[in-house]
Design an enzyme around this catalytic site. Structure first.
Site, short mmCIF file in Angstrom:
data_model
loop_
_atom_site.label_atom_id
_atom_site.label_comp_id
_atom_site.label_asym_id
_atom_site.label_seq_id
_atom_site.Cartn_x
_atom_site.Cartn_y
_atom_site.Cartn_z
CG PHE A 152 -38.96 -6.84 15.63
CD1 PHE A 152 -37.98 -7.67 16.23
CD2 PHE A 152 -38.54 -5.70 14.88
CE1 PHE A 152 -36.69 -7.56 15.63
CE2 PHE A 152 -37.54 -5.79 14.47
CZ PHE A 152 -36.45 -6.47 14.78
CE LYS A 153 -35.16 -9.48 12.07
NZ LYS A 153 -35.34 -9.81 13.24
#
Ligand SMILES: *Cc1c(COP(=O)(O)O)cnc(C)c1O
Length: 462
Positions: A111-112
């Site tokens: 998700f970064k």
């Protein structure tokens, strides 16, 4: 729109200045002076929009004059163009009223990428306009570093150095950091754990001579621009399940508290969120804090969900700032106490925290068992971080309220643990299948501030 420090002693900055600065000079973290509001009608109008258009409408009020409308739309469109899924953050169903938000379709499968791809484009646009160059230094437990290197590789105005704990990241994470061959990105393997990496990063920001000399900038989750990018998928997923007409809850696999803090911002903006559930692995300082009296550091124990192997969750300072009624002095004092082990949270602040956040933890065995059970009940193969979330969500959810658990990484990023749990070794998506064949470039470095600073100065253009 101005940004102020959680410790109350640094100058208020614009969005762009706060983004380029990272950590405030008083050691605090920047937060918006007031949180913009979205009405129920504005939220309802997000239904059916593209992820990019949702992102534009949710984030625009935070940006102020830093970018024009057109610039900001272009930045968003470039940021998400490299994702492997047209929905960017698709929602899949695990069980009746339990949903999984897949946040792992970006270029480094975690998700970064949502925040880092955006921040890469924001930095490039801002620095180009200013005619400036900066040195970005980041600390990573694995996923931030690969996302940063991927987002900034090849850009003209930025050199990137990433500190990661030697031997404590997965092979896919390491290779994603060490295989890009662009001259402006550098992977540094530090002899220590993630908290050491994060502590040295803070030291560099507090060494003002070094900080100004190399024009240091940060992209860790302390950077408010990263939190902001993550607010978007709380809106997109809640709206697709019927918000604002219906409340939803979220469970978030948590380490540095950046992702779940974005959920808190979404709620403060007006999104009807019932519960925000913090899910931790065996490194459970946040769960101990939210179910006890205070925040006390322990030893970090390596786990199969390494991106959550954290004792000091830097973004928790932001939650404390709001829980203490935006009292920067009180926060500064807590952070002082933290450097000698921990602090008690006042009763009023604890009530405020518990009003927004619930918590739970998953042991290593429970995490492995959840991967196997979820595969059987839904066909979804979870990464260990997402499995921590699913386990805690199953325990805590109210069957009447839709629960959205955030899936923070692709299972192929942690193939050993996933195989151990399920018997299946998840393959990398075809677009990155040659990762194991590319050659690596990395410097091993002591857990020593002077050594790190010397290395960085020696590897940027004079
Ligand atoms: C970074 C990360 C987390 C923790 O997110 P925070 O914002 O630090 O709480 C969880 N899972 C994965 C896969 C991550 O990369």
């Amino acid at each position: 729109m101005k940004y102020i420090s959680t410790r109350g002693q640094a100058p208020a900055l614009t969005f762009e200045e706060a983004m380029l600065t990272g950590l405030a000079r008083d050691g605090g973290l920047y937060v918006p002076e007031t949180i913009p509001q979205m009405s129920a009608d504005e939220i309802a109008a997000l239904a059916g929009l593209s992820y990019e258009e949702t992102a534009y409408r949710v984030m625009r009020p935070f940006i102020g004059d830093s970018f024009t409308d057109g610039e900001f739309r272009d930045i968003i469109s470039r940021a998400y163009a490299g994702f492997g899924h047209a929905a960017r953050a698709p929602l899949v169903q695990l069980a009746p009223n339990h949903f999984l938000l897949e946040l792992f379709h970006g270029p480094t499968l975690a998700f970064k990428d949502f925040a880092m791809q955006l921040i890469g484009q924001l930095f490039e646009a801002a620095l180009k306009r200013r005619g400036e160059r900066v040195t970005i230094v980041g600390a990573t437990s694995g996923d931030t570093g690969s996302a940063a290197i991927e987002a900034f590789r090849g850009l003209d105005a930025v050199d990137v150095f990433i500190l990661f704990p030697h031997g404590r990241v997965s092979e896919v994470q390491r290779r994603q950091m060490t295989t890009p061959d662009d001259a402006n990105v550098h992977a540094l393997a530090l002899d220590g754990d993630f908290d050491d990496c994060q502590a040295r990063l803070k030291d560099m920001f507090n060494d003002f001579a070094f900080r100004d000399g190399v024009r240091l900038a940060g992209v860790n989750s302390i950077n408010f621009a990263r939190v902001l990018a993550q607010v978007v998928y709380y809106f997109s997923s809640a709206v697709s399940l019927g918000a604002p007409g219906r409340k939803v809850s979220f469970t978030v696999p948590t380490g540095n508290f950046g992702d779940i803090f974005a959920g808190y911002i979404a709620k403060q903006m007006g999104l009807p969120i019932d519960r925000l559930v913090v899910a931790t692995n065996q490194n459970d300082i946040l769960n101990r804090c939210l179910t006890g009296q205070g925040y006390f550091k322990g030893e970090t124990i390596p786990s199969i969900s390494p991106s959550m192997d954290i004792q000091v969750s830097s973004n928790f300072e932001r939650a404390l700032f709001y829980a203490y009624g935006q009292d920067g002095k009180a926060v500064a004092q807590l952070m002082d106490e933290l450097s000698s082990g921990g602090f008690n949270v006042s009763q009023g602040a604890m009530e405020a925290l518990r009003e927004s956040f619930s918590s739970g933890r998953a042991s290593e065995e429970e995490t492995l068992a959840t991967i196997a059970a979820t595969l059987n009940s839904s066909t979804e193969l979870l990464c260990p971080h997402s499995a921590v979330g699913v386990k805690v969500a199953e325990e805590q959810r109210d069957p009447q309220t839709p629960m959205i658990t955030l899936a923070t990484a692709h299972p192929a990023k942690f193939p050993d643990a996933v195989e151990r749990a399920s018997g299946i070794r998840p393959p990398l998506p075809p677009r990155m299948a040659d990762l194991y064949d590319r050659s690596e470039r990395v410097s091993r470095i002591d857990n020593d501030l002077a050594a790190i600073e010397t290395h960085i100065k020696g590897h940027i253009p004079a």
